[in-house]
Design a protein around this motif. Structure first.
Motif, mmCIF file in Angstrom:
data_model
loop_
_atom_site.group_PDB
_atom_site.id
_atom_site.type_symbol
_atom_site.label_atom_id
_atom_site.label_comp_id
_atom_site.label_asym_id
_atom_site.label_seq_id
_atom_site.Cartn_x
_atom_site.Cartn_y
_atom_site.Cartn_z
ATOM 1 N N CYS A 646 -1.867 -24.847 11.800
ATOM 2 C CA CYS A 646 -2.720 -25.563 10.856
ATOM 3 C C CYS A 646 -3.762 -26.309 11.690
ATOM 4 O O CYS A 646 -3.711 -26.262 12.918
ATOM 5 C CB CYS A 646 -1.895 -26.528 10.015
ATOM 6 N N VAL A 647 -4.681 -27.004 11.026
ATOM 7 C CA VAL A 647 -5.753 -27.637 11.802
ATOM 8 C C VAL A 647 -5.278 -28.885 12.560
ATOM 9 O O VAL A 647 -5.902 -29.294 13.544
ATOM 10 C CB VAL A 647 -6.970 -27.984 10.924
ATOM 11 N N GLY A 648 -4.210 -29.491 12.053
ATOM 12 C CA GLY A 648 -3.599 -30.575 12.801
ATOM 13 C C GLY A 648 -4.447 -31.823 12.963
ATOM 14 O O GLY A 648 -5.420 -32.038 12.237
ATOM 15 N N CYS A 652 -7.231 -32.897 10.276
ATOM 16 C CA CYS A 652 -6.506 -33.260 9.062
ATOM 17 C C CYS A 652 -6.116 -34.728 9.075
ATOM 18 O O CYS A 652 -5.678 -35.265 10.085
ATOM 19 C CB CYS A 652 -5.249 -32.404 8.939
ATOM 20 N N PHE A 654 -3.629 -36.130 7.740
ATOM 21 C CA PHE A 654 -2.184 -36.366 7.892
ATOM 22 C C PHE A 654 -1.669 -36.029 9.288
ATOM 23 O O PHE A 654 -0.592 -36.428 9.669
ATOM 24 C CB PHE A 654 -1.401 -35.534 6.876
ATOM 25 N N GLY A 655 -2.447 -35.253 9.979
ATOM 26 C CA GLY A 655 -1.957 -34.695 11.243
ATOM 27 C C GLY A 655 -1.528 -35.749 12.251
ATOM 28 O O GLY A 655 -2.191 -36.775 12.416
ATOM 29 N N SER A 684 2.911 -26.519 12.967
ATOM 30 C CA SER A 684 2.322 -27.386 11.947
ATOM 31 C C SER A 684 2.105 -28.777 12.526
ATOM 32 O O SER A 684 2.925 -29.265 13.310
ATOM 33 C CB SER A 684 3.228 -27.492 10.720
ATOM 34 N N GLY A 685 1.010 -29.415 12.072
ATOM 35 C CA GLY A 685 0.619 -30.711 12.649
ATOM 36 C C GLY A 685 1.346 -31.899 12.063
ATOM 37 O O GLY A 685 1.216 -33.027 12.556
ATOM 38 N N CYS A 686 2.094 -31.699 10.967
ATOM 39 C CA CYS A 686 2.922 -32.774 10.422
ATOM 40 C C CYS A 686 3.973 -32.159 9.521
ATOM 41 O O CYS A 686 3.922 -30.955 9.247
ATOM 42 C CB CYS A 686 2.061 -33.795 9.662
ATOM 43 N N ARG A 688 4.304 -31.844 6.540
ATOM 44 C CA ARG A 688 3.865 -31.114 5.336
ATOM 45 C C ARG A 688 3.901 -29.612 5.601
ATOM 46 O O ARG A 688 3.902 -28.805 4.685
ATOM 47 C CB ARG A 688 2.475 -31.575 4.929
ATOM 48 N N ASN A 689 3.813 -29.274 6.862
ATOM 49 C CA ASN A 689 4.114 -27.913 7.303
ATOM 50 C C ASN A 689 3.245 -26.835 6.673
ATOM 51 O O ASN A 689 3.739 -25.851 6.142
ATOM 52 C CB ASN A 689 5.609 -27.637 7.055
ATOM 53 N N CYS A 690 1.926 -27.026 6.745
ATOM 54 C CA CYS A 690 1.013 -26.039 6.151
ATOM 55 C C CYS A 690 1.050 -24.687 6.862
ATOM 56 O O CYS A 690 0.632 -23.684 6.292
ATOM 57 C CB CYS A 690 -0.406 -26.585 6.143
HETATM 58 S S1 SF4 Z 1 0.802 -29.483 8.356
HETATM 59 FE FE1 SF4 Z 1 0.218 -31.560 8.265
HETATM 60 S S2 SF4 Z 1 -1.335 -31.671 9.810
HETATM 61 FE FE2 SF4 Z 1 -1.116 -29.539 9.433
HETATM 62 S S3 SF4 Z 1 -2.697 -29.154 7.848
HETATM 63 FE FE3 SF4 Z 1 -0.765 -29.527 6.801
HETATM 64 S S4 SF4 Z 1 -0.891 -31.678 6.307
HETATM 65 FE FE4 SF4 Z 1 -2.374 -31.335 7.895
#
Ligand code: SF4
Ligand SMILES: Cc1cc2nc3c(=O)[nH]c(=O)nc-3n(C[C@H](O)[C@H](O)[C@H](O)COP(=O)(O)OP(=O)(O)OC[C@H]3O[C@@H](n4cnc5c(N)ncnc54)[C@H](O)[C@@H]3O)c2cc1C
Ligand code: FES
Lengths: 817, 113
Positions: A646-648, A652, A654-655, A684-686, A688-690
């Motif tokens: 993800c963009v992290g 993002c 939330f990242g 995933s950067g947080c 939320r695990n996109c």
């Molecule tokens: S996983 Fe977390 S950091 Fe990555 S895009 Fe989704 S919300 Fe953003």
């Protein structure tokens, strides 16, 4: 007490070796207390097993383990041992023996068991320190005082004894050369073909073999200083810190001769083992019986029985020598010979040669009876042949099949195993006897192959005796033996995946034909199931060494593109961590137009798929893509596919970590690696695990504290969420754990088994033990992975585009239109 | 009576044996479609239409073993000698005469009876 003593007859034994003490044991069995026994031994030790000097030298045994009669034994049996004092005079008139230190003993009966002396070449420099023979514990001690890794040893003599010495010194890390006078090694046991096999085997272990080599002198420091080199007649010099002469033995008959006994090569004895003086018996290697001298223990044991019967006066048997067999005690090289293996005009040979497997057998027959046998490379049936030879029965129908061993002769292979002698060696690598295995099974209640391996080491090394060990389990446990039903790899073999992988490593098997030979494949070149599996197992086992076999690859991996149902291909370039650039996109657009590619699609793994590429266009398509810096995405392979991100934290809100950078780093490290099946990663950067990391083979999810590592997910037909492997804090740890995990999977999973079923099979706990709890193992797995990657991170497209020859496979061989 | 039937077929040189990888295959394009020429481990050559009897998979891209090829699409095993699907599958691919002389592969495009 004194009264008793004076009544008892005095037996004096000269020579505290294998023959002398065996005779004493036989005497004690027959008439305990009949004699007052005194033993003179030139060696300071109690009687030990001379045969075991080879394992002692090799470091496989300690001295304590090879002692046959302990000092307590002599005491318990009221035997007076005078160790370390050689007898120098026999006064037959006065019936006295006198030792070199002056010890004098009277005798009523005398037993000579002085053995033999190693032959010493009368060459210049033979007295230099470092030049020695191989006969006693003292010799071994002397060798070990010089032996050290990297130093040079030269063994003169390529017979049984010389090769055992060479093997031992080789195991001690020395650079070993064997100098042999004859054109081939062990010419007394082998013919040219098998001697060549042996030479090849020894050379592959790093030994240098000089045949037809005549030693001229031992060169060294100054006049009498330590040896430095062996000089050959043709003026070659071989560096040497240690020289072992193993060029033969001579019966030790000097003492007998000086006492006026009849001698020739050895001390002459009659059928009762009596010398020309009726009060003196002789036995062992020092004797000559019917013009024959002996150098093996088997006939000596018979002599001991005969002599004991006569000495005790309980029977009057005659010594009639039977054939005896020899084995080469060099681990991993099976060789057995017995009887009249040289053959002559009156004999005929039955020979089996299997060059590829390094097997050679020769059976020598006379008038339909087996009189000699040589087995090289496979001595499993040696015991059986030896029995046939000793029985001397006419062979009849057996003649036709006996070369293949008892397995064929009897319908039931278990019969042959049951008939095998208890002392027969089952596991050549670890020297484990049949009786040892059977005893372990009984004593420790062993029920499985693994149990036996753990307990006795039998079949734990190269594994070629696995079948025999299983047979013994079956014999011992009967129906109680329920081997874990392993599913064979395919119908070409009865072996399961694990066994095949183990044997590849253990047996140093490095080609597909070698595996098929060694594991007795039932088809000449396998099938569409096993060939790709073996190709992968070999690739994983021998990185940088194994040459990939294109013809054993599925078409996609051979063409480096995905075959579609219409026979066209799809092409997917790698986009590191799902990132791309204008330049790359432009190159893709150009290629699509130029080659008229009918469909373009964004994949689930965050990259671009060009579908419908014609086979003959593949090379040109890659060339253009390569020019823009794009490499193969391995979208077609049982290999590392994508690292989805993800963009992290870069973009993002939330990242909490830079998931994209982590993903790119992972992909750049792991790309190009081959696996049992496809492998997908995600970061995933947080939480939320996109990037959907929890349905990947290895998923990484950032947290405030670091990274959670998940394994064994699958988004395919059977969806499976990952299980948490562990939590780590740094990027370096993510990398190390990821690579270690991939390596464990590559090395242990079955071909075509994805991580999800693999983990279900072995259990998450098992994986955690190896990757999380054992830091040392993790590091070594990581290192193994990185080593293999050195050879794997190559772009197959670039290679194929560059290779004109390879290009041919994309085009028709001819066009007849 | 014999019209349209060539009893003695012409063999055409389609290339050197070495051009076909051992345990592999190469294609020859003809007016009647692609013909796959296979080479086994003992250098026997066989020629079949490059179409699996199942769903027309390109047999030349399969894995060759013994005297058979495993189709790359769904894994049917086709006998190179007979062109027939082996095991429980049924179906047949046309065969062509092919031989090796002096290291050259000679193919006849008339269908073998
Ligand atoms: S996983 Fe977390 S950091 Fe990555 S895009 Fe989704 S919300 Fe953003
Ligand atoms: C390294 C090695 C490996 C071998 N491997 C095998 C094998 O695999 N299979 C096999 O069958 N055989 C093997 N042999 C041969 C086997 O060891 C001999 O056949 C056997 O030891 C002979 O027994 P012996 O009692 O006649 O002689 P020895 O065992 O040599 O005993 C003779 C003893 O007499 C002593 N002695 C001599 N003169 C006097 C004297 N004047 N006074 C007092 N003591 C004296 C000597 O010091 C010696 O201790 C091997 C031998 C060696 C050296
Ligand atoms: S097309 Fe050949 S197996 Fe389906």
């Amino acid at each position: 007490m004194n009264m008793m003593n004076s009544v008892r007859k005095k037996l004096v034994v000269i020579g505290n070796g294998m023959a002398g003490m065996r005779t004493v044991e036989e005497i004690l069995q027959r008439t305990p207390g009949m004699f007052e026994i005194t033993v003179f031994g030139a060696e300071p030790q109690p009687n030990y097993d001379r045969i075991m000097l080879s394992p002692l030298l090799a470091g496989d045994k300690s001295f304590a383990q090879i002692v046959l009669n302990s000092l307590e034994w002599y005491e318990a049996n009221n035997i007076k041992l005078i160790a370390g004092e050689a007898v120098v005079t026999i006064d037959r008139e006065a019936k006295l023996v006198i030792g070199e230190a002056g010890t004098t003993r009277p005798y009523d009966l005398l037993l000579l068991a002085t053995g033999s002396n190693p032959f010493v070449l009368p060459l210049p420099g033979v007295n230099r320190p470092g030049v020695m023979t191989f006969r006693s514990v003292a010799d071994v001690e002397q060798m070990l005082s010089i032996a050290a890794p990297g130093k040079n040893a030269v063994v003169i003599g390529g017979g049984l004894l010389g090769l055992e010495a060479a093997h031992g010194l080789n195991l001690r890390g020395m650079n070993v050369s064997v100098v042999h006078l004859m054109p081939m090694l062990m010419e007394r046991q082998l013919d040219a073909a098998s001697a060549h096999l042996l030479e090849r085997k020894l050379t592959s272990r790093g030994m240098n073999i000089y045949t037809s080599a005549n030693t001229e002198a031992f060169d060294g420091d100054g006049e009498n200083g330590p040896v430095r080199a062996v000089v050959l007649k043709d003026e070659q010099r071989i560096e040497a810190d240690l020289v072992v002469m193993a060029v033969g033995i001579r019966p030790n008959a000097t003492l007998a001769k000086s006492a006026g006994l009849a001698t020739d090569r050895g001390v002459l004895v009659d059928d009762a083992m009596r010398t020309s003086d009726p009060a003196i018996f002789a036995i062992g290697e020092c004797v000559e019986h019917n013009k024959q001298c002996y150098g093996l223990v088997a006939p000596i044991w018979d002599m001991a029985k005969v002599a004991a019967d006569h000495i005790c006066g309980v029977a009057e048997p005659v010594f009639s020598p039977i054939a005896s067999g020899t084995r080469l005690k060099v681990s991993g090289i099976e060789m057995f010979s017995a009887g009249a293996f040289m053959g002559d005009k009156s004999t005929e040979d039955v020979v089996l040669r299997d060059g590829a497997r390094g097997i050679y057998k020769r059976l020598v027959l006379r008038e339909d009876r087996l009189v000699g046998v040589v087995c090289f490379g496979d001595a499993r049936d040696a015991g059986w042949y030896f029995e046939l030879l000793k029985n001397g029965e006419p062979l009849g129908e057996l003649r036709d099949t006996m070369i293949f061993g008892p397995v064929v002769a009897s319908d039931d292979p278990d019969d042959a195993l049951a008939a095998m002698a208890d002392g027969a060696e089952i596991c050549g690598c670890n020297g484990v006897k049949k009786s040892t295995i059977c005893k372990s099974i009984a004593e420790h209640g062993l029920t499985s192959l693994d149990d036996v391996r753990a307990r006795t080491k039998a079949s734990a090394s190269c594994g070629s005796c696995t079948g025999l060990v299983e047979g013994l389990l079956k014999l011992s446990l009967g129906t109680g033996y329920a081997p874990a039903a392993v599913k064979p790899l395919c119908k070409c073999t009865s072996h399961g995946h694990d066994e095949v992988r183990r044997r590849i490593k253990g047996g140093a098997l490095k080609t597909i034909p070698a595996v098929m030979q060694a594991l007795e494949w039932t088809t000449p070149n396998g099938c569409g199931s096993c060939r790709p599996a073996l190709n992968f197992y070999l690739l994983a086992a021998w990185p940088g060494e194994y040459v990939d076999d294109a013809q054993s690859r599925f078409v996609n991996e051979r063409m480096h593109a995905n075959i579609q149902k219409d026979g066209t291909y799809s092409v997917v370039p790698r986009m590191w961590g799902g990132t791309t650039s204008a330049k790359e996109l432009r190159a893709i657009a150009d290629v699509v137009e130029k080659f008229d590619i009918p469909a373009v699609k964004v994949t689930g793994g965050q990259r671009i798929d060009m579908l419908g590429v014609k086979k003959e266009d593949l090379q040109a398509v890659w060339k253009d893509l390569n020019a823009a810096g794009l490499v193969s995405g391995h979208a077609y392979g049982k290999a590392l596919r994508t690292v989805k991100t993800c963009v992290g934290s870069e973009w993002c809100r939330f990242g909490v970590q830079d998931s994209t950078a982590m993903g790119i780093a992972l992909e750049k490290t792991t790309w190009g690696s081959w696996h049992p099946h496809k492998v997908k990663l995600a970061v995933s950067g947080c939480p939320r695990n996109c990037a959907e990391a929890t349905i990947k083979d290895f998923g990484v999810v950032a947290t405030e504290a670091g990274w959670d590592l998940h394994v064994g997910g699958n988004g395919g037909i059977k969806v499976r969420a990952t299980e948490l492997l562990c939590k780590v804090t740094t990027e370096e740890e993510v990398m190390e754990y990821a690579c270690a995990f991939l390596q464990l999977y590559r090395m242990e999973a079955h071909y075509l088994e994805r991580t999800a079923p693999w983990i279900e099979r072995v259990g998450l706990k098992y994986v955690q033990e190896k990757i999380v709890e054992n830091a040392e193992l993790r590091l070594s797995l990581f290192k193994d992975f990185m080593h293999a990657q050195k050879f794997a991170r190559t772009d197959p497209w670039a290679e194929q585009a560059a290779d004109q020859q390879a290009g041919k496979k994309f085009n028709a061989m001819a066009e007849l239109v | 009576m014999m019209d349209g039937m060539r009893v003695v077929r012409d063999f055409v040189d389609v290339g050197a044996l070495e051009e076909i990888p051992s345990l592999g295959a190469r294609c020859v394009k003809t007016a009647m479609g692609d013909i796959a020429v296979f080479r086994t481990a003992d250098d026997t050559v066989y020629a079949l239409r490059n179409q699996c009897p199942h769903k027309a998979g390109p047999l030349s891209q399969g894995i060759v073993h013994g005297d058979a090829v495993t189709c790359p699409l769904h894994g049917w095993v086709i006998s190179l000698q007979s062109g027939k699907a082996m095991g429980l599958d049924t179906g047949c691919t046309p065969r062509f005469s092919v031989k090796v002389e002096h290291g050259r592969v000679l193919l006849s495009v008339g269908v073998t009876a």
